[in-house]
Design an enzyme around this catalytic site. Structure first.
Site, PDB file in Angstrom:
ATOM      1  N   LYS A   1       0.113   5.519   8.386  1.00  0.00           N
ATOM      2  CA  LYS A   1       0.797   5.760   7.108  1.00  0.00           C
ATOM      3  C   LYS A   1      -0.223   5.809   5.978  1.00  0.00           C
ATOM      4  CE  LYS A   1       2.164   2.438   4.703  1.00  0.00           C
ATOM      5  NZ  LYS A   1       1.688   1.619   3.559  1.00  0.00           N
TER       6      LYS A   1
ATOM      7  N   THR B   1       0.860  -1.176   0.000  1.00  0.00           N
ATOM      8  CA  THR B   1       0.000   0.000   0.000  1.00  0.00           C
ATOM      9  C   THR B   1       0.899   1.229   0.000  1.00  0.00           C
ATOM     10  OG1 THR B   1      -1.769  -1.129   1.195  1.00  0.00           O
ATOM     11  CG2 THR B   1      -1.781   1.271   1.246  1.00  0.00           C
TER      12      THR B   1
ATOM     13  N   LYS C   1      -7.566   1.246  -2.690  1.00  0.00           N
ATOM     14  CA  LYS C   1      -7.165   0.854  -1.341  1.00  0.00           C
ATOM     15  C   LYS C   1      -7.379   2.006  -0.358  1.00  0.00           C
ATOM     16  CE  LYS C   1      -5.400  -1.575   2.011  1.00  0.00           C
ATOM     17  NZ  LYS C   1      -4.071  -2.213   2.019  1.00  0.00           N
TER      18      LYS C   1
END
Length: 292
Positions: A240, A97, A172
């Site tokens: 993150k 990701t 995502k």
């Protein structure tokens, strides 16, 4: 069967690479901590390489599952990066990701070398990786995706091409935005039940069968009630990801007020020492506030 290099043997990558080997593919692994690669080979067979370039040498597919933008860039570029070892016509499938920006940057480098690129972030947690039931959202060229999909399906419950390069990463972000709000809502519901003197398990047994039901409720409510937060995606990694969501939201003009708020709640949990707790630990923050 394909010749595959798999780079990144974390809680997700380790079992994913194992599924590939079990399916009969020729698998070479690389991990920054070599001992983990050696342990994987001892368990599954195959081989391990000393550098990303060595792992990618002669591979039909190179699969990456590392930490963040910098990690991905480091293993792809440079004298020992996978682009140095990959042959023209091979395909890189990135399960990390990361930002759509670094995805497009690396896909451009790959295209200049005649290498295909599919960004393919994953969802489903450690259990999904171990059971081969991940959701995989992809971006890239249709022809590259069509070649890569049979490999990805080895550990996927669902795999879809959403759009061009970067579309997988953007999808995502939608996933993480939805999870952030869901986990906060579930945390508040369980905390409310506790304060009201209700049996949380009985409450969830009932409400999970109605409109409140979700994957998070089904898979995390018991550990949340028990205060056990070592069952999934770490808060450091979630922050993150939410950082990428928020910065991208600013770029495209998407308002994400709940996401921004929950990101700060996760910061509070980090300040409680919960950096490596899983994302369901939002309830620990509420318990702390409720105890004041």
């Amino acid at each position: 069967m394909a010749k595959i290099a798999f780079l990144g043997l974390g809680v997700m990558g380790y079992p994913m690479a194992g599924h590939l080997k079990a399916a009969g593919h020729e698998v070479t692994v690389y991990n920054r901590t070599a001992a983990k690669a050696e342990a994987w080979v001892a368990e599954h067979g195959g081989s391990h390489a000393e550098t990303p370039a060595e792992a990618a040498d002669g591979a039909d597919f190179v699969l990456t599952c590392v930490g963040n933008d910098d990690d991905l860039r480091a293993i792809c570029t440079g004298d020992h990066g996978v682009f140095t070892g990959m042959s023209e016509g091979a395909i890189l499938v990135d399960h990390t990701t990361v930002s759509a920006k670094v995805t497009r940057e690396l896909a451009g480098i790959a295209a200049g070398r005649g290498i295909g690129y599919v960004d393919a972030p994953i969802s489903g947690g450690q259990a999904g990786a171990e059971n081969g039931k991940l959701s995989v959202m992809c971006g890239g060229d249709q022809a590259h995706y069509d070649r890569a999909e049979p490999v990805i399906s080895t550990y996927a419950k669902i795999c879809r091409l959403i759009g061009e390069i970067g579309a997988g990463q953007t999808t995502k972000m939608c996933n993480q935005i939805a999870i952030a709000g869901l986990v906060q809502g579930l945390s508040e519901a369980l905390h409310f039940a506790e304060k009201a003197g209700l049996d949380g398990r009985a409450v969830v047994e009932v409400i999970s069968q109605g409109a409140a039901g979700s994957w998070q409720m089904e898979n995390r409510y018991e550990t949340m009630i028990d205060g056990a937060f070592d069952h999934g995606f770490a808060i450091d990694w979630m922050r993150k990801d939410l950082g990428i969501c928020l910065s991208t939201g600013d770029e495209i003009g998407a308002a994400l007020p709940v996401t921004a708020l929950v990101d700060q709640f996760y910061k509070d949990v980090q300040n409680m020492g919960g950096n490596r707790w899983d994302t369901s630990a939002l309830i620990a923050r509420l318990r702390k506030l409720g105890a004041v």
